[in-house]
Write an enzyme that holds these catalytic residues in place. Structure first.
Site, PDB file in Angstrom:
ATOM      1  N   ARG A 205       0.936  -1.530   0.024  1.00 21.67           N
ATOM      2  CA  ARG A 205       0.046   0.021  -0.051  1.00 21.67           C
ATOM      3  C   ARG A 205       0.799   1.293   0.000  1.00 21.67           C
ATOM      4  NH1 ARG A 205      -2.041   2.585   4.572  1.00 21.67           N
ATOM      5  NH2 ARG A 205      -2.133   0.521   5.526  1.00 21.67           N
TER       6      ARG A 205
ATOM      7  N   TYR B 115     -15.547  15.534 -16.384  1.00 20.81           N
ATOM      8  CA  TYR B 115     -15.959  14.072 -16.128  1.00 20.81           C
ATOM      9  C   TYR B 115     -16.956  13.960 -15.098  1.00 20.81           C
ATOM     10  CZ  TYR B 115     -15.721   9.012 -15.361  1.00 20.81           C
ATOM     11  OH  TYR B 115     -16.236   7.615 -15.049  1.00 20.81           O
TER      12      TYR B 115
ATOM     13  N   ASP C 154      -6.823  17.949 -15.798  1.00 19.20           N
ATOM     14  CA  ASP C 154      -7.209  16.356 -16.014  1.00 19.20           C
ATOM     15  C   ASP C 154      -6.726  16.307 -17.819  1.00 19.20           C
ATOM     16  OD1 ASP C 154      -8.514  14.097 -17.177  1.00 19.20           O
ATOM     17  OD2 ASP C 154     -10.019  14.294 -15.835  1.00 19.20           O
TER      18      ASP C 154
ATOM     19  N   LYS D 141      -6.874   4.990 -19.841  1.00 15.59           N
ATOM     20  CA  LYS D 141      -7.386   5.268 -21.358  1.00 15.59           C
ATOM     21  C   LYS D 141      -6.094   5.208 -22.139  1.00 15.59           C
ATOM     22  CE  LYS D 141     -11.208   6.683 -19.069  1.00 15.59           C
ATOM     23  NZ  LYS D 141     -12.202   5.836 -19.313  1.00 15.59           N
TER      24      LYS D 141
HETATM   25  C1  PLP Z   1     -11.619  12.731 -18.595  1.00 14.12           C
HETATM   26  C2  PLP Z   1     -11.695  11.542 -17.397  1.00 14.12           C
HETATM   27  N1  PLP Z   1     -11.167  11.917 -16.243  1.00 14.12           N
HETATM   28  C3  PLP Z   1     -11.150  11.018 -15.451  1.00 14.12           C
HETATM   29  C4  PLP Z   1     -11.937   9.724 -15.537  1.00 14.12           C
HETATM   30  C5  PLP Z   1     -11.795   8.676 -14.489  1.00 14.12           C
HETATM   31  O1  PLP Z   1     -10.902   7.731 -14.601  1.00 14.12           O
HETATM   32  P1  PLP Z   1     -11.134   6.284 -14.131  1.00 14.12           P
HETATM   33  O2  PLP Z   1     -12.116   5.555 -14.888  1.00 14.12           O
HETATM   34  O3  PLP Z   1      -9.908   5.436 -14.482  1.00 14.12           O
HETATM   35  O4  PLP Z   1     -11.367   6.040 -12.739  1.00 14.12           O
HETATM   36  C6  PLP Z   1     -12.186   9.448 -16.710  1.00 14.12           C
HETATM   37  C7  PLP Z   1     -12.914   8.078 -16.964  1.00 14.12           C
HETATM   38  O5  PLP Z   1     -13.691   8.035 -17.929  1.00 14.12           O
HETATM   39  C8  PLP Z   1     -12.477  10.485 -17.994  1.00 14.12           C
HETATM   40  O6  PLP Z   1     -12.869   9.967 -19.031  1.00 14.12           O
END
Ligand code: PLP
Length: 400
Positions: free
Chosen positions: A67, A120, A192, A217
């Site tokens: 962890r 998101y 992000d 992604k």
């Molecule tokens: C732009 C964006 N940020 C954050 C996330 C969250 O990531 P995770 O699905 O790996 O938790 C996503 C997921 O689709 C996303 O598209």
């Protein structure tokens, strides 16, 4: 781990992105393993009492407990920090855990955070539903307008968080401009960067303090694992987050890190191939009679085309487009596609198609969807690395 777990990015100084994506962060073990093994252990033994004390005092001296990080997560963190021009990085079990860690580690009751309104969805819900219970104040603004961001600043603003390009319409925010507003206010900026990956956009080089990636992604790229990361510009801030990071416990499992680092090694090949496909598909869609709008930062018709060109080296591989026929046309397209996979997410080697009105946003009314920026005919299209002619042929037979 012959050297106690240290990695050496120095010998890669001056090397290009392709070289660094393959080699950065690598820790050479005593067996000479060319590829890092999965360190599938939850605990690490100490050589003696002095070593135990040293490892507890000094993270770089070794490992304690999974962890608190593993060789696999540490290698991935070092590689991401290098590729993003950061001072250090932390990995997380998911991307959304990385976002929540920003709120957890950097905000306290009475602090105010400004967020882009195009975010998101869970990044937004988390503030609205949960962090508000702990007295964190927030504003959602149109972050494509620097005036709107500046106007939202309050004396207690501590943080600005944007996503660029952002769903659903791939709108672009000015990273350097937002960083300036944040710093003038004594706040930090996080970005992000999930839709771009470190290959196409490096927010820390534009003045951001923190970059967040959903590694699920493009960075992993094979739709077989989830994960997240924060890369920080400031070494002191980064180091100060070690304890909150392992205390929160949303750390990354060794096998997860191993898979993501394997994916990272081919990031540039995959992203450039998918991006080239996306450019061809966006142009095809823009000329199609069933399509009323195409949202893609690689088209000159995109409202922030020039800004995106200034701050990123490519448009990426995500497109959204609107069908003239609305809900019925969206459903029909979803039912007809054969090569494209009906699924959420993005950044994998396979092309994904989703229709929010009949999938993720099915619980909302048509008016509520329009208000959320998700009109009934909106399609999200995450382009993969198949042959673009085959993807276009699939769309051609499916679009009516
Ligand atoms: C732009 C964006 N940020 C954050 C996330 C969250 O990531 P995770 O699905 O790996 O938790 C996503 C997921 O689709 C996303 O598209």
């Amino acid at each position: 781990m012959g050297d106690g777990g240290r990695h050496d990015n120095d010998k890669l100084k001056g090397a290009g992105f392709s070289t660094r994506q393959v080699h950065s962060g690598h820790i050479q073990d005593e067996l000479g393993s060319v590829m890092p093994p999965v360190y599938q252990t939850s605990i690490y033994s100490f050589r003696d009492s002095e070593h135990g004390a040293e490892v507890i005092r000094e993270r770089e001296a070794g490992y304690v407990y999974a962890r608190w990080g593993s060789p696999n997560s540490r290698m991935l963190e070092a590689a991401l920090a290098d590729l993003h021009s950061g001072a250090g990085a932390w990995t997380f079990s998911t991307g959304i855990a990385a976002v929540n860690f920003i709120y957890f580690a950097l905000l306290r009751a009475g602090d105010h955070i400004i967020c882009a309104e195009s975010l998101y969805a869970p990044t937004r819900y988390s503030l609205e539903l949960y962090w508000s219970r702990f007295g964190v104040e927030f504003s959602f603004v149109d972050a494509t307008s620097l005036d709107a961001v500046a106007a939202a600043v309050r004396p207690n603003t501590r943080h600005i968080h944007i996503e660029t390009p952002a769903n659903p319409a791939l709108r672009v925010s000015d990273i350097a401009g937002c960083a300036q507003i944040a710093h003038d206010a004594g706040a930090r900026l996080s970005v992000d960067n999930t839709f771009m990956s470190p290959l196409l956009q490096r927010p820390l080089e534009l003045g951001a303090d923190i970059v967040m990636e959903s590694l699920t992604k493009f960075v992993n790229g094979h739709s077989d694992v989830v994960g997240g990361a924060l890369v920080l510009a400031d070494k002191e801030l980064c180091d100060s987050l070690y304890k909150p990071w392992y205390t929160l416990g949303a750390t990354m499992d060794p096998h997860q890190a191993w898979l993501i680092q394997r994916g990272l090694k081919t990031l540039k090949l995959r992203v450039l191939a998918a991006q080239e496909n996306a450019q061809a598909i966006a142009q095809y869609l823009a000329a199609h009679s069933a399509v009323s709008a195409v949202h893609f930062p690689g088209l000159p018709s995109h409202p922030q085309y020039e800004l995106h060109q200034r701050q990123a080296s490519g448009p990426g591989a995500c497109i959204s487009f609107e069908l003239k026929g609305g809900l019925a046309a969206g459903r029909a397209l979803m039912d007809r596609v054969q090569l494209c996979t009906r699924a959420v997410s993005l950044g994998g080697i396979e092309t994904l198609i989703s229709h929010p009105a009949s999938m993720t946003h099915v619980g909302l009314s048509s008016e509520e969807r329009a208000q959320a920026g998700v009109p009934d005919g909106l399609i999200r299209f995450a382009v993969g690395i198949e042959d673009s002619a085959d993807i276009i042929a699939d769309l051609e037979q499916a679009l009516v």
